[in-house]
Design a protein around this motif. Structure first.
Motif, mmCIF file in Angstrom:
data_model
loop_
_atom_site.group_PDB
_atom_site.id
_atom_site.type_symbol
_atom_site.label_atom_id
_atom_site.label_comp_id
_atom_site.label_asym_id
_atom_site.label_seq_id
_atom_site.Cartn_x
_atom_site.Cartn_y
_atom_site.Cartn_z
ATOM 1 N N VAL A 241 0.870 -1.175 0.000
ATOM 2 C CA VAL A 241 0.000 0.000 0.000
ATOM 3 C C VAL A 241 0.904 1.221 0.000
ATOM 4 N N ARG A 242 0.767 2.044 -1.044
ATOM 5 C CA ARG A 242 1.633 3.222 -1.172
ATOM 6 C C ARG A 242 0.792 4.442 -1.514
ATOM 7 N N PHE A 243 1.105 5.563 -0.867
ATOM 8 C CA PHE A 243 0.436 6.820 -1.182
ATOM 9 C C PHE A 243 1.472 7.934 -1.293
ATOM 10 N N GLN A 244 1.284 8.782 -2.310
ATOM 11 C CA GLN A 244 2.129 9.951 -2.481
ATOM 12 C C GLN A 244 1.282 11.157 -2.879
ATOM 13 N N ALA A 245 1.805 12.321 -2.646
ATOM 14 C CA ALA A 245 1.167 13.561 -3.082
ATOM 15 C C ALA A 245 2.278 14.545 -3.408
ATOM 16 N N GLY A 246 1.908 15.658 -4.039
ATOM 17 C CA GLY A 246 2.953 16.595 -4.411
ATOM 18 C C GLY A 246 2.429 17.970 -4.759
ATOM 19 N N LEU A 247 3.371 18.878 -4.981
ATOM 20 C CA LEU A 247 3.061 20.235 -5.404
ATOM 21 C C LEU A 247 3.292 20.344 -6.904
ATOM 22 N N GLU A 248 2.462 21.123 -7.567
ATOM 23 C CA GLU A 248 2.558 21.207 -9.024
ATOM 24 C C GLU A 248 3.853 21.837 -9.496
ATOM 25 N N LEU A 249 4.313 22.900 -8.825
ATOM 26 C CA LEU A 249 5.528 23.586 -9.250
ATOM 27 C C LEU A 249 6.748 22.809 -8.773
ATOM 28 N N PRO A 250 7.597 22.330 -9.701
ATOM 29 C CA PRO A 250 8.733 21.497 -9.304
ATOM 30 C C PRO A 250 9.646 22.134 -8.265
ATOM 31 N N PHE A 251 9.897 23.450 -8.368
ATOM 32 C CA PHE A 251 10.831 24.058 -7.424
ATOM 33 C C PHE A 251 10.241 24.100 -6.018
#
Length: 377
Positions: A241-251
């Protein structure tokens, strides 16, 4: 129990106001918008009236840190309270306990692992008082489990659950959400991999995922959510079971990864203490990126012919409607309680309480849509 008086705690906040927008269209309820700032609640009441609200709207002053919170809540005679006042990291159960004492149902949008997973400690008390206490009625684990339950029957065995959320940079966000994220940035938490428990770190293990032509590829990192603990038990044969999230702007995203490293090596103890500074700094870049975000769930296992199968479910939210997604589980459950359709009692995480069809009824009116790809072999 008839549900006609609904309190939205944090009713004028980022998520609370969206729930109010939906529920105020019902004509058979009194909607109490509550929080520390009664003038903001009154302002939203007036705005909803001007937009044609059918519910009776009232503003109420409620502060969960008030030692007399339970008494003040009971004085409002609520039938249901929806708690949107995050961050839930570090909160105790004074609000759901006050609801049990007042004899009213409770729904929250919590995404804190311990808060959601341990809500079951209130189960017997909730049953004794004939109320329903639901935690995690949000994107996770509310919507995520609903999607998995919908496709689970297509598998004879479900081996892997890999899912992610990628909000658009221009989507509205609240300071409480940022504080919640910062609270576990760089800190360890357990995940279920290869059939056993191991450890990862918040906002580390960066990777890229393709969300399709509308959203594109987005940077992601490991995030701590209740699902990581709930799903290995709910889907008992799953290996990963794996979950990830992120911000749109790479920097900005990679900056968060660097911040996580600084915590891990001991140079920073906890970024949550700098929430205001970090939040206002991120707002400087609000015009960059897009207002498009999404969610993706990939399920892998064997089909009914015992052949390898992968189901890829992708949700897309354009034109800045992404922040509505975390509110839809709570809205669906509230409407089911108001209509009398939902009769359960007890205290539990938001698992198996609504269907994907019920989600679609709320989501399509907002322009939120999803599609599914099934691959064999």
């Amino acid at each position: 129990m008839t549900v006609s008086r609904v309190v939205i705690l944090g009713g004028y906040g980022n998520f609370g106001k969206r729930i109010a927008e939906s529920l105020c269209k019902l004509s058979n309820i009194t909607l109490l918008l509550a929080g520390r700032n009664s003038s903001k609640a009154e302002q939203l009441c007036r705005a909803l009236h001007q937009q044609g609200a059918r519910a009776t709207l009232q503003a109420a002053a409620l502060d969960i840190s008030d030692p007399f919170f339970s008494d003040r809540l009971k004085a409002l005679s609520p039938d249901l309270l929806i708690h949107t006042g995050g961050p839930f990291q570090g909160q105790d159960y004074r609000v759901p306990e006050a609801c049990i004492t007042a004899g009213c149902h409770y729904i929250d949008l919590a995404d804190d692992r311990r808060f959601v997973c341990d809500i079951k400690t209130l189960d017997q008390s909730a049953k004794d008082n004939n109320v329903l206490i639901v935690s995690g009625a949000s994107s996770v684990p509310g919507l995520s489990s609903t999607v998995i339950d919908h496709y689970r029957e297509q598998f004879t065995s479900l081996d892997d659950i890999d899912f992610a959320i990628a909000p658009g940079n221009q989507a509205e966000r609240g300071e409480a959400t940022v504080r919640a994220i910062l609270s576990y940035t760089g800190h360890p938490f357990p995940i279920f991999q290869k059939g056993q428990w191991t450890q990862t770190y918040g906002w580390m293990s960066p990777s890229k995922r393709d969300f399709g032509p509308t959203i594109g590829k987005r940077w992601l990192a490991d995030i701590d959510i209740p699902d990581l603990e709930l799903f290995p038990e709910r889907y008992s044969l799953v290996n990963n079971v794996r979950f990830q999230a992120g911000l749109e702007l790479p920097f900005l995203h990679l900056g968060m990864v660097l911040m996580a490293w600084l915590v891990r090596i001991g140079l920073v103890k906890n970024w949550a203490s700098m929430t205001k500074t970090i939040f206002h700094s991120s707002e400087l870049f609000k015009r960059l990126g897009t207002d498009t975000g999404g969610m993706q769930i990939q399920l892998s296992g064997t089909d009914k012919n015992h052949q390898p199968q992968t189901v890829l479910w992708t949700l897309c939210a354009e034109k800045g409607v992404g922040p509505y997604i975390p509110t839809l589980s709570a809205i669906i459950l509230a409407k089911k309680l108001i209509s009398g359709e939902l009769q359960e009692t007890g205290a539990k995480p938001c698992l198996g309480l609504y269907t994907l069809r019920e989600f679609d009824r709320e989501a399509k009116g907002l322009g939120i849509y999803h599609h599914t790809e099934v691959k064999h072999g």
